[in-house]
Design an enzyme around this catalytic site. Structure first.
Site, PDB file in Angstrom:
ATOM      1  N   LYS A  22    -136.236  26.043  -3.768  1.00  0.00           N
ATOM      2  CA  LYS A  22    -135.157  25.358  -4.501  1.00  0.00           C
ATOM      3  C   LYS A  22    -133.789  25.823  -4.004  1.00  0.00           C
ATOM      4  O   LYS A  22    -132.921  25.004  -3.706  1.00  0.00           O
ATOM      5  CB  LYS A  22    -135.276  25.659  -6.004  1.00  0.00           C
ATOM      6  CG  LYS A  22    -134.013  25.347  -6.786  1.00  0.00           C
ATOM      7  CD  LYS A  22    -134.157  25.621  -8.274  1.00  0.00           C
ATOM      8  CE  LYS A  22    -133.873  27.040  -8.721  1.00  0.00           C
ATOM      9  NZ  LYS A  22    -132.441  27.403  -8.880  1.00  0.00           N
ATOM     10  N   ASN A  23    -133.618  27.149  -3.913  1.00  0.00           N
ATOM     11  CA  ASN A  23    -132.281  27.669  -3.599  1.00  0.00           C
ATOM     12  C   ASN A  23    -131.926  27.544  -2.118  1.00  0.00           C
ATOM     13  O   ASN A  23    -130.799  27.861  -1.726  1.00  0.00           O
ATOM     14  CB  ASN A  23    -132.148  29.114  -4.073  1.00  0.00           C
ATOM     15  CG  ASN A  23    -132.085  29.183  -5.599  1.00  0.00           C
ATOM     16  OD1 ASN A  23    -131.922  28.149  -6.260  1.00  0.00           O
ATOM     17  ND2 ASN A  23    -132.212  30.379  -6.153  1.00  0.00           N
ATOM     18  N   ARG A  93    -124.882  24.603 -11.689  1.00  0.00           N
ATOM     19  CA  ARG A  93    -123.739  25.265 -11.056  1.00  0.00           C
ATOM     20  C   ARG A  93    -123.728  25.116  -9.543  1.00  0.00           C
ATOM     21  O   ARG A  93    -122.665  25.143  -8.928  1.00  0.00           O
ATOM     22  CB  ARG A  93    -123.770  26.756 -11.373  1.00  0.00           C
ATOM     23  CG  ARG A  93    -123.841  27.071 -12.824  1.00  0.00           C
ATOM     24  CD  ARG A  93    -123.856  28.554 -13.016  1.00  0.00           C
ATOM     25  NE  ARG A  93    -122.712  29.154 -12.373  1.00  0.00           N
ATOM     26  CZ  ARG A  93    -121.517  29.255 -12.935  1.00  0.00           C
ATOM     27  NH1 ARG A  93    -121.323  28.852 -14.137  1.00  0.00           N
ATOM     28  NH2 ARG A  93    -120.516  29.799 -12.273  1.00  0.00           N
ATOM     29  N   CYS A 117    -122.368  30.398 -18.295  1.00  0.00           N
ATOM     30  CA  CYS A 117    -123.788  30.245 -17.985  1.00  0.00           C
ATOM     31  C   CYS A 117    -124.545  31.264 -18.818  1.00  0.00           C
ATOM     32  O   CYS A 117    -124.006  32.297 -19.197  1.00  0.00           O
ATOM     33  CB  CYS A 117    -123.972  30.516 -16.494  1.00  0.00           C
ATOM     34  SG  CYS A 117    -125.671  30.575 -15.953  1.00  0.00           S
ATOM     35  N   ARG A 122    -120.275  34.231 -14.161  1.00  0.00           N
ATOM     36  CA  ARG A 122    -120.428  33.546 -12.881  1.00  0.00           C
ATOM     37  C   ARG A 122    -119.178  32.789 -12.428  1.00  0.00           C
ATOM     38  O   ARG A 122    -119.188  31.556 -12.300  1.00  0.00           O
ATOM     39  CB  ARG A 122    -121.642  32.614 -12.929  1.00  0.00           C
ATOM     40  CG  ARG A 122    -122.918  33.360 -13.279  1.00  0.00           C
ATOM     41  CD  ARG A 122    -124.121  32.480 -13.281  1.00  0.00           C
ATOM     42  NE  ARG A 122    -124.589  32.164 -11.929  1.00  0.00           N
ATOM     43  CZ  ARG A 122    -125.653  31.407 -11.675  1.00  0.00           C
ATOM     44  NH1 ARG A 122    -126.329  30.878 -12.671  1.00  0.00           N
ATOM     45  NH2 ARG A 122    -126.022  31.168 -10.435  1.00  0.00           N
ATOM     46  N   PRO A 123    -118.103  33.501 -12.144  1.00  0.00           N
ATOM     47  CA  PRO A 123    -116.897  32.830 -11.647  1.00  0.00           C
ATOM     48  C   PRO A 123    -117.099  32.288 -10.222  1.00  0.00           C
ATOM     49  O   PRO A 123    -118.091  32.623  -9.575  1.00  0.00           O
ATOM     50  CB  PRO A 123    -115.847  33.945 -11.650  1.00  0.00           C
ATOM     51  CG  PRO A 123    -116.623  35.216 -11.565  1.00  0.00           C
ATOM     52  CD  PRO A 123    -117.959  34.960 -12.208  1.00  0.00           C
ATOM     53  N   VAL A 124    -116.157  31.467  -9.762  1.00  0.00           N
ATOM     54  CA  VAL A 124    -116.253  30.939  -8.387  1.00  0.00           C
ATOM     55  C   VAL A 124    -115.001  31.321  -7.583  1.00  0.00           C
ATOM     56  O   VAL A 124    -114.636  30.648  -6.633  1.00  0.00           O
ATOM     57  CB  VAL A 124    -116.468  29.402  -8.367  1.00  0.00           C
ATOM     58  CG1 VAL A 124    -117.884  29.046  -8.797  1.00  0.00           C
ATOM     59  CG2 VAL A 124    -115.444  28.683  -9.229  1.00  0.00           C
ATOM     60  N   ASP A 306    -133.629  37.249  -9.279  1.00  0.00           N
ATOM     61  CA  ASP A 306    -134.450  36.116  -9.723  1.00  0.00           C
ATOM     62  C   ASP A 306    -135.915  36.505  -9.967  1.00  0.00           C
ATOM     63  O   ASP A 306    -136.718  35.674 -10.392  1.00  0.00           O
ATOM     64  CB  ASP A 306    -134.382  34.969  -8.694  1.00  0.00           C
ATOM     65  CG  ASP A 306    -133.031  34.286  -8.702  1.00  0.00           C
ATOM     66  OD1 ASP A 306    -132.263  34.481  -9.665  1.00  0.00           O
ATOM     67  OD2 ASP A 306    -132.739  33.552  -7.739  1.00  0.00           O
ATOM     68  N   ARG A 398    -136.693  22.918 -13.880  1.00  0.00           N
ATOM     69  CA  ARG A 398    -135.601  23.029 -12.908  1.00  0.00           C
ATOM     70  C   ARG A 398    -136.064  23.731 -11.637  1.00  0.00           C
ATOM     71  O   ARG A 398    -135.500  23.492 -10.570  1.00  0.00           O
ATOM     72  CB  ARG A 398    -134.437  23.822 -13.501  1.00  0.00           C
ATOM     73  CG  ARG A 398    -133.730  23.105 -14.619  1.00  0.00           C
ATOM     74  CD  ARG A 398    -132.506  23.849 -15.043  1.00  0.00           C
ATOM     75  NE  ARG A 398    -131.553  23.962 -13.938  1.00  0.00           N
ATOM     76  CZ  ARG A 398    -130.346  24.494 -14.035  1.00  0.00           C
ATOM     77  NH1 ARG A 398    -129.942  24.990 -15.181  1.00  0.00           N
ATOM     78  NH2 ARG A 398    -129.542  24.551 -12.988  1.00  0.00           N
TER      79      ARG A 398
HETATM   80  N1  EPU Z   1    -119.534  36.114  -8.181  1.00  0.00           N
HETATM   81  C1  EPU Z   1    -118.198  36.273  -8.411  1.00  0.00           C
HETATM   82  N2  EPU Z   1    -117.335  35.362  -7.851  1.00  0.00           N
HETATM   83  C2  EPU Z   1    -117.757  34.327  -7.088  1.00  0.00           C
HETATM   84  C3  EPU Z   1    -119.139  34.175  -6.852  1.00  0.00           C
HETATM   85  C4  EPU Z   1    -120.006  35.095  -7.425  1.00  0.00           C
HETATM   86  O1  EPU Z   1    -117.760  37.194  -9.110  1.00  0.00           O
HETATM   87  O2  EPU Z   1    -116.926  33.540  -6.621  1.00  0.00           O
HETATM   88  C5  EPU Z   1    -120.469  37.076  -8.789  1.00  0.00           C
HETATM   89  C6  EPU Z   1    -121.441  36.411  -9.780  1.00  0.00           C
HETATM   90  O3  EPU Z   1    -120.861  36.279 -11.046  1.00  0.00           O
HETATM   91  C7  EPU Z   1    -122.610  37.348  -9.750  1.00  0.00           C
HETATM   92  C8  EPU Z   1    -122.626  37.840  -8.292  1.00  0.00           C
HETATM   93  O4  EPU Z   1    -121.328  37.569  -7.780  1.00  0.00           O
HETATM   94  O5  EPU Z   1    -122.372  38.434 -10.592  1.00  0.00           O
HETATM   95  C9  EPU Z   1    -123.641  37.166  -7.400  1.00  0.00           C
HETATM   96  O6  EPU Z   1    -123.547  35.760  -7.531  1.00  0.00           O
HETATM   97  P1  EPU Z   1    -123.940  34.763  -6.350  1.00  0.00           P
HETATM   98  O7  EPU Z   1    -122.725  34.001  -5.955  1.00  0.00           O
HETATM   99  O8  EPU Z   1    -124.667  35.503  -5.298  1.00  0.00           O
HETATM  100  O9  EPU Z   1    -124.958  33.795  -7.091  1.00  0.00           O
HETATM  101  P2  EPU Z   1    -125.064  32.208  -6.978  1.00  0.00           P
HETATM  102  O10 EPU Z   1    -124.802  31.781  -5.592  1.00  0.00           O
HETATM  103  O11 EPU Z   1    -124.287  31.598  -8.066  1.00  0.00           O
HETATM  104  C10 EPU Z   1    -127.587  32.198  -6.312  1.00  0.00           C
HETATM  105  C11 EPU Z   1    -128.860  31.594  -6.838  1.00  0.00           C
HETATM  106  C12 EPU Z   1    -129.245  32.273  -8.141  1.00  0.00           C
HETATM  107  C13 EPU Z   1    -129.432  33.766  -7.854  1.00  0.00           C
HETATM  108  C14 EPU Z   1    -128.161  34.355  -7.234  1.00  0.00           C
HETATM  109  C15 EPU Z   1    -128.291  35.796  -6.830  1.00  0.00           C
HETATM  110  C16 EPU Z   1    -128.760  29.328  -6.018  1.00  0.00           C
HETATM  111  C17 EPU Z   1    -128.589  27.890  -6.301  1.00  0.00           C
HETATM  112  N3  EPU Z   1    -128.660  30.172  -7.047  1.00  0.00           N
HETATM  113  O12 EPU Z   1    -126.599  31.994  -7.302  1.00  0.00           O
HETATM  114  O13 EPU Z   1    -130.482  31.698  -8.548  1.00  0.00           O
HETATM  115  O14 EPU Z   1    -129.742  34.444  -9.043  1.00  0.00           O
HETATM  116  O15 EPU Z   1    -127.799  33.588  -6.059  1.00  0.00           O
HETATM  117  O16 EPU Z   1    -129.321  35.954  -5.908  1.00  0.00           O
HETATM  118  O17 EPU Z   1    -128.997  29.714  -4.888  1.00  0.00           O
HETATM  119  C18 EPU Z   1    -132.160  30.995 -10.051  1.00  0.00           C
HETATM  120  O18 EPU Z   1    -132.706  30.391  -9.117  1.00  0.00           O
HETATM  121  O19 EPU Z   1    -132.750  31.179 -11.158  1.00  0.00           O
HETATM  122  C19 EPU Z   1    -130.808  31.522  -9.876  1.00  0.00           C
HETATM  123  C20 EPU Z   1    -130.017  31.845 -10.899  1.00  0.00           C
END
Ligand code: EPU
Length: 417
Positions: A22-23, A93, A117, A122-124, A306, A398
């Site tokens: 999925k990811n 997201r 969430c 989970r900020p961007v 995960d 999902r």
């Molecule tokens: N973070 C920030 N700022 C940002 C981006 C991330 O502070 O701009 C923080 C997040 O809040 C978190 C950490 O960095 O504390 C890691 O977040 P990351 O960006 O790596 O996560 P993601 O890309 O949002 C993906 C997976 C998640 C998985 C995480 C960590 C996808 C679609 N989602 O999320 O999968 O937990 O990486 O490995 O790839 C799931 O499948 O159940 C799932 C939640």
């Protein structure tokens, strides 16, 4: 509303086919925005999140065909509408992954901010800062991020202060069409990122450092058609490995790869579970009692966040105590009170939980607030005495394709009601 009913206590035995990740699929689909394609993705899973990403791309103006029988997604056409609306982004997201490709190719994107969430804030900000370094100008208005780069993006050196899977993916995609060289330092190394990079290379991108934490991308003028096989879902595989272990069974995870599951496999072995690599996949066997083990979640190659909830379910019936520390998300213990309702002995404080193993869990009605927490309750139900009803099955849909079919095929008493 659908529920899953489980009668626990049956050791699993047989083969479970592992689907495409999925990811990996979600960013690969977003990469389809980078060219008119067609981009053909083989081994595509049939999941609710994939349908959401498809709806998002279709509303952007792309054509997305999902041939479920052939497990193939074909993406073609170009985006005409550059807005990712709130209604889709709040559902998933990973929708923010369209931002990098849209700005890189069309010079503009308007993407809803995803909001909160269940597992953390989970900020961007890292996605935004990186694109700003590449020359995009952002306006935040009405809950939307409006990015503009009329003259196109330019290469930059981006040093991530924290490892982020999504930000690495967004900026990697953006960099493929930027002018000059982009260097991503402290990049995430998850197998899904390697898969995305491989696909982008097939489309004509120039990327070095795949599999490392430093990706160097030489921008090109355009990307073209490609066919790419999606990697197997390591989290689905890890989840079913825990299912075999918690029931004391033996299961062959068809298509699963050891390279993607290093830390999980090491930990399972420490707990007394046999893991063997065979030509068709990984064989998981548990004959004797389970021993407790400590884990801490970390970016790849560390133990995946995960897999934390599923591993906790397993530790609920292991001998001794296990300490589980979550370092990636600040609120990812939502399964604890539900597991406790099934007889587990867990205490947590801050980011660490102590699980003291019990000889038996007992079935109960339970529910969870996210995908991995939900599946951890399914695992607990497979081991528990009596009946477990898992509510809010839409979380499972999902990320787990045909969960109850795959588990009943290996002897579990599980059905959707
Ligand atoms: N973070 C920030 N700022 C940002 C981006 C991330 O502070 O701009 C923080 C997040 O809040 C978190 C950490 O960095 O504390 C890691 O977040 P990351 O960006 O790596 O996560 P993601 O890309 O949002 C993906 C997976 C998640 C998985 C995480 C960590 C996808 C679609 N989602 O999320 O999968 O937990 O990486 O490995 O790839 C799931 O499948 O159940 C799932 C939640």
């Amino acid at each position: 509303m659908d529920r899953i009913r489980i009668r626990g206590g049956k050791p699993l035995s047989g083969n479970i086919p592992i689907g495409g990740a999925k990811n990996a699929t979600l960013p690969l689909m977003a990469a389809g925005l980078l060219s008119d394609g067609p981009l053909t993705l083989e081994n595509a899973p049939d999941l609710a999140d994939i349908a959401t990403m498809r709806a998002l791309l279709v509303q952007h103006g792309m054509k997305v065909e999902h041939d479920k029988a052939q497990r193939r997604l074909v993406l073609s056409g170009a985006a005409e509408n550059l807005e990712a609306p709130y209604d889709l982004v709040r559902k998933m997201r990973a929708s923010v992954l369209v931002m990098g490709p849209l700005v890189a190719r069309f010079g503009e994107a308007r993407v809803s901010l995803p909001g909160g969430c269940a597992i953390g804030t989970r900020p961007v900000d890292l996605h935004i800062k990186g694109l700003e370094q590449m020359g995009a100008v952002f306006d935040l208005e009405g809950g939307y991020m409006h990015a503009k780069a009329p003259g196109g993006l330019r290469g930059a050196t981006i040093i991530f202060p924290q490892v982020s899977v999504g930000a690495t993916e967004n900026l990697l995609m953006a960099a493929t069409l930027a002018e000059g060289t982009t260097e991503l330092v402290n990049a995430a190394r998850e197998p899904e990122i390697g898969d995305l990079a491989m696909c982008l290379m097939r489309m004509g991108a120039r990327i070095e450092g795949i599999g490392t934490d430093r990706l160097v991308v030489e921008g090109v003028k355009r990307l073209g058609a490609a066919t790419h096989p999606i990697i197997p879902d390591r989290i689905e595989a890890g989840t079913y490995a825990c299912a075999a272990a918690i029931t004391g069974g033996t299961v062959l995870l068809e298509g699963a790869r050891m390279v993607d599951l290093g830390a999980v496999v090491r930990t399972l072995r420490e707990c007394g579970v046999d893991v063997a690599e065979e030509t068709e996949g990984l064989r998981i066997t548990r004959k004797n009692g389970l021993r407790g083990a400590d884990v801490m979640t970390e970016p790849f190659p560390g133990f995946a966040t995960d897999m934390q909830a599923q591993f906790m379910a397993l530790m609920c019936v292991a001998e001794g105590a296990s300490m589980i520390t979550e370092t990636i998300f600040e609120n990812r213990f939502m399964h604890v009170p539900e597991l406790t309702r099934m007889g587990a002995r867990i205490k947590y404080h801050g980011q660490s939980a102590i699980v003291r193993g019990v000889p038996k869990l007992s079935g109960a009605p339970v529910m969870a607030t996210d995908l991995r927490a939900s599946v951890s309750l399914v695992l607990a139900g497979l081991a528990a005495q009596g009946e477990t009803i898992v509510n809010r099955v839409y979380h499972l849909d999902r990320g787990y394709e045909s969960l109850e079919r795959k588990l009943s095929a290996v002897g579990a008493e599980i059905e959707r009601v």
